[in-house]
Design a protein around this motif. Structure first.
Motif, short mmCIF file in Angstrom:
data_model
loop_
_atom_site.label_atom_id
_atom_site.label_comp_id
_atom_site.label_asym_id
_atom_site.label_seq_id
_atom_site.Cartn_x
_atom_site.Cartn_y
_atom_site.Cartn_z
N ASN A 47 124.57 84.70 105.69
CA ASN A 47 124.14 85.24 104.49
C ASN A 47 124.68 86.82 104.18
OD1 ASN A 47 122.30 83.31 103.80
ND2 ASN A 47 120.51 84.16 104.45
N ARG A 51 127.40 87.64 101.47
CA ARG A 51 127.46 88.55 100.22
C ARG A 51 128.15 89.70 100.41
NH1 ARG A 51 121.34 90.41 102.13
NH2 ARG A 51 120.75 88.32 101.87
N SER A 158 126.78 80.78 81.09
CA SER A 158 126.49 79.96 82.31
C SER A 158 127.46 78.80 82.20
CB SER A 158 125.18 79.39 82.19
OG SER A 158 124.27 80.50 82.27
N ARG A 164 129.00 73.54 87.53
CA ARG A 164 128.70 74.43 88.63
C ARG A 164 128.20 73.50 89.92
NH1 ARG A 164 122.60 76.32 89.77
NH2 ARG A 164 123.39 76.90 91.62
N ARG A 168 130.06 74.80 93.11
CA ARG A 168 129.03 75.32 94.18
C ARG A 168 129.58 75.57 95.63
NH1 ARG A 168 124.66 74.23 96.26
NH2 ARG A 168 122.92 75.67 96.35
N TYR A 171 131.23 78.54 97.31
CA TYR A 171 130.42 79.80 97.92
C TYR A 171 129.77 79.22 99.17
CZ TYR A 171 127.26 83.70 98.54
OH TYR A 171 126.77 84.81 99.15
N PHE A 172 129.01 78.04 98.97
CA PHE A 172 128.01 77.71 100.01
C PHE A 172 128.76 76.88 101.15
CE2 PHE A 172 125.64 78.67 96.18
CZ PHE A 172 124.58 79.44 97.00
N TYR A 244 132.53 84.59 93.49
CA TYR A 244 131.18 85.19 92.93
C TYR A 244 130.71 83.95 91.86
CZ TYR A 244 127.84 87.56 89.74
OH TYR A 244 126.89 87.60 88.89
N ARG A 247 128.36 80.95 92.94
CA ARG A 247 127.07 81.21 93.52
C ARG A 247 126.05 80.87 92.67
NH1 ARG A 247 125.36 86.90 96.51
NH2 ARG A 247 124.65 87.64 94.60
N LEU A 248 125.93 81.58 91.40
CA LEU A 248 124.81 81.51 90.40
C LEU A 248 125.46 80.58 89.26
CD1 LEU A 248 122.66 84.78 90.88
CD2 LEU A 248 122.19 82.41 91.82
N SER A 250 126.86 82.02 86.74
CA SER A 250 126.49 82.67 85.56
C SER A 250 127.12 84.19 85.48
CB SER A 250 125.12 82.75 85.10
OG SER A 250 124.63 83.35 86.01
N THR A 255 126.07 91.81 85.66
CA THR A 255 126.99 91.20 86.71
C THR A 255 127.89 92.47 87.30
OG1 THR A 255 127.14 89.29 86.08
CG2 THR A 255 128.73 89.72 87.28
#
Lengths: 331, 317
Positions: A47, A51, A158, A164, A168, A171-172, A244, A247-248, A250, A255
């Protein structure tokens, strides 16, 4: 080990400017580990590193800009703007391209191109037109922040839901349990370190930041060097945005707020001189990690009131720099 | 010569005519001063303000509107001063950025004889405004707390996300805490997510590392709920049964209406309250209907059944 195998006179301990931030980082890690058993768990380390990647990637570029005697306040707004632009382009291309790798590559190309252009624009105004870097980038900071608010109509942009979900993993997920942002961050750092210490460009940056006139008479193209640092920083802002957005999924007017100051703080904590002439990419990495760890430790413990998080962060930033300074003076 | 005289006569007649006409339908100016769209809720509020102004300008030809958005309290003070000096406003609708710095300039507007409508955040001196359209922050916290209690009859462990440290946030959290008192719900930790997706994502990641078992999350805002949900999804944790957001963002309302188990409900704090304030002010200026006093907009619980009543697809929020 290395000390015994190498001839002693040419080798000595790294200066305290190098050790200072490293010590601060080690102290933070020890405090964190003592306060919460989960601090050293794989999930928490992932994490924190993931980040840190956004600010970290930007801070590497900032190290070059500051080393060459410049400054860029616009990177946070620029990241928000590029994120918004990327989302708009990808959403617009969705009906014709469909969900798949090409549309992600298109988004990435847009981010890199927009970042490089935005950086070059800053650099052009600063070098060719000779306007103060502080003023130019303060101006562009306001411009990009307004543009993202305008693009988002005051709300949030978004990414389409399917898009998305597809994007995704950037990032993950990752390779062998190391997530992509960490890998990209590491690559950027290694390349940055090589350029800074092993290439003519790195030396030109230091020479330009140290003394512009001397650099000029030593056949360094001062303007071109500076312009390149801003363009590189812009491109790295694009890279950070690519990490970035998934991640979300959006982007909004909130931001990337204050990213520029976090990046600059990380660079300075790491031992780069704010007025230019000397830069350390590895130091910047340590600076970024120190900043992220403070937040992480404060969240993991109930040690202080959350109202005071900012104050603790401020104290540690100043302490880290004092530590570095005093030791340097003592030498 | 003769031609000139007739020209003057015509001009005089024309002037008198206009004056007479103006007396019949004197144009009144309403100034609307609001904070700029810096986060989701404010974006929605800006949207509703613009829509309302557009609609009312068509409905009331005798009303003129001046809309200004400010990104900090000092700019808002300047805006209001300009409205009085340059536009000679007859009424002011203001959503104060902060109570204290905006109180003296709004007081000056009220003393000049103009009608004053205050929205959402009250001024620090009572009795300045003619009309106060207020959001119900304690109600927001109470309704959220009561929902938590009803959803977790046996109690459980929750984490709480707070907004930007302000009076609004304190009122909400205090009412929430009072509502869950003695219910067996245990608050593991509270941390500020600043009504921001990224901040809340980070905080939730850390909460997930810190606590092996969390039963539910009071995110207290939909932007924060989005960050929280992303962190839970990424960690692959299934101990968290639901996340309660708030303020009624359209995407979240839609998910609630579709019966999403992670987002079983929402609590409104409608950004469209600015529309209520502008409408009432316009009614007050153009009719005999009394509109002075306080108009409190309740915070309502939105569930799967009534969600579509609170869904505004055109709004940015």
């Amino acid at each position: 080990m290395t000390d015994t195998t190498l001839p002693a006179p040419t080798r000595r301990l790294p200066s305290m400017a190098v050790l200072g931030p490293l010590l601060a980082l080690i102290v933070l890690i020890v405090i964190g580990a003592l306060m919460n058993p989960n601090f050293l768990s794989g999930a928490n380390i992932t994490n924190v590193l993931a980040r840190s990647a956004f600010i970290g990637i930007i801070a590497v570029g900032m190290t070059f800009v500051i080393t060459a005697g410049g400054l860029d306040l616009s990177v946070g707004s620029m990241a928000a703007f590029i994120a918004g632009l990327m989302i708009l382009v990808m959403n617009a291309a969705l009906p014709s391209m469909g969900v798949g790798v090409p549309i992600i590559l298109l988004g990435m190309a847009v981010a890199l191109l927009a970042g490089t252009l935005a950086g070059m624009l800053n650099g052009f105004l600063i070098t060719t037109l000779g306007i103060e870097a502080f003023i130019v980038t303060l101006g562009s900071m306001g411009i990009y922040r307004s543009l993202i608010t305008w693009l988002a109509n005051g709300g949030t942009l978004s990414l389409g839901f399917e898009l998305r979900t597809f994007y995704r993993p950037v990032y993950f997920d990752g390779v062998l349990g190391v997530s992509w942002p960490i890998i990209v961050f590491a690559l950027v750092v290694i390349i940055g370190e090589i350029i800074m210490t092993r290439t003519a460009f790195g030396r030109h940056c230091a020479a330009t930041g140290s003394n512009e006139h001397v650099a000029h008479y030593s056949n360094v193209n001062v303007n071109r060097t500076r312009l390149l640092t801003y363009a590189a920083l812009g491109m790295l802002v694009g890279v950070a945005t690519i990490m970035y957005v998934p991640r979300l999924g959006s982007a909004s007017a909130s931001t990337g707020v204050l990213w520029e100051l976090e990046a600059i703080a990380a660079v300075i904590i790491g031992g780069t001189v704010l007025k230019g002439g000397f830069g350390r990419v590895w130091g910047t990495v340590i600076g970024v990690l120190i900043l992220s760890l403070i937040d992480n430790i404060l969240n993991l413990t109930d040690f202080v009131s959350p109202y005071l998080n900012g104050a603790i962060q401020g104290v540690i930033i100043i302490l880290a720099v004092i530590l570095q300074r005093e030791r340097k003076a003592a030498q | 010569m003769k031609r000139i005289t007739s020209f003057i006569a015509a001009a005089v007649v024309a002037t008198l005519g206009t004056a007479a006409l103006a007396q019949d339908t004197e144009t009144k100016v309403i100034g609307v001063s609001i904070p700029a769209a810096t986060h989701g809720w404010a974006g929605g509020m800006n949207f509703h303000a613009q829509e309302t102004v557009k609609r009312l300008e068509a409905v009331y030809p005798q009303l003129d509107f001046v809309l200004s958005t400010a990104s900090d309290p000092a700019t808002q003070v300047n805006d209001i001063e300009d409205m009085v000096a340059v536009r000679g406003i007859d009424a002011l609708v203001v959503l104060p950025f902060e109570s204290d710095p905006l109180t003296p300039p709004v007081q000056a507007v009220a003393e000049s004889g103009a009608w004053v409508t205050v929205v959402d955040r009250g001024l620090s001196v009572p009795g300045i405004e003619d009309l106060y359209v207020a959001g119900d922050n304690p109600g927001f916290g109470r309704v959220s707390g009561e929902f938590m209690v009803s959803k977790m009859p046996e109690g459980g462990d929750i984490v709480v996300f707070r907004g930007i440290p302000t009076t609004i946030d304190n009122e909400r959290v205090d009412a929430f805490t009072a509502a869950i008192k003695d219910s067996g719900i245990n608050v593991l930790a509270m941390e500020h997510g600043n009504w921001n997706r990224d901040d809340s994502f980070t905080v939730m990641e850390d909460f997930l590392s810190k606590y092996p078992k969390i039963d539910a999350v009071w995110a207290s805002d939909d932007d924060m709920a989005i960050g929280v949900l992303a962190a839970i999804e990424a960690a692959g944790r299934d101990d968290i049964k639901f996340v309660l957001g708030g303020a009624g963002m359209k995407e979240m309302i839609l998910r609630t209406s579709k019966g999403d188990e992670m987002i079983p409900a929402n609590v409104t704090y409608p950004p469209s309250m600015i529309a209520t304030a502008i409408e009432l002010t316009a009614v007050g200026l153009t009719s005999n209907a009394p509109v002075s006093g306080t108009f409190k907009i309740g915070s309502v619980l939105v569930t799967e059944e009534n969600a579509m009543d609170f869904y505004y697809p055109d709004s940015p929020f």
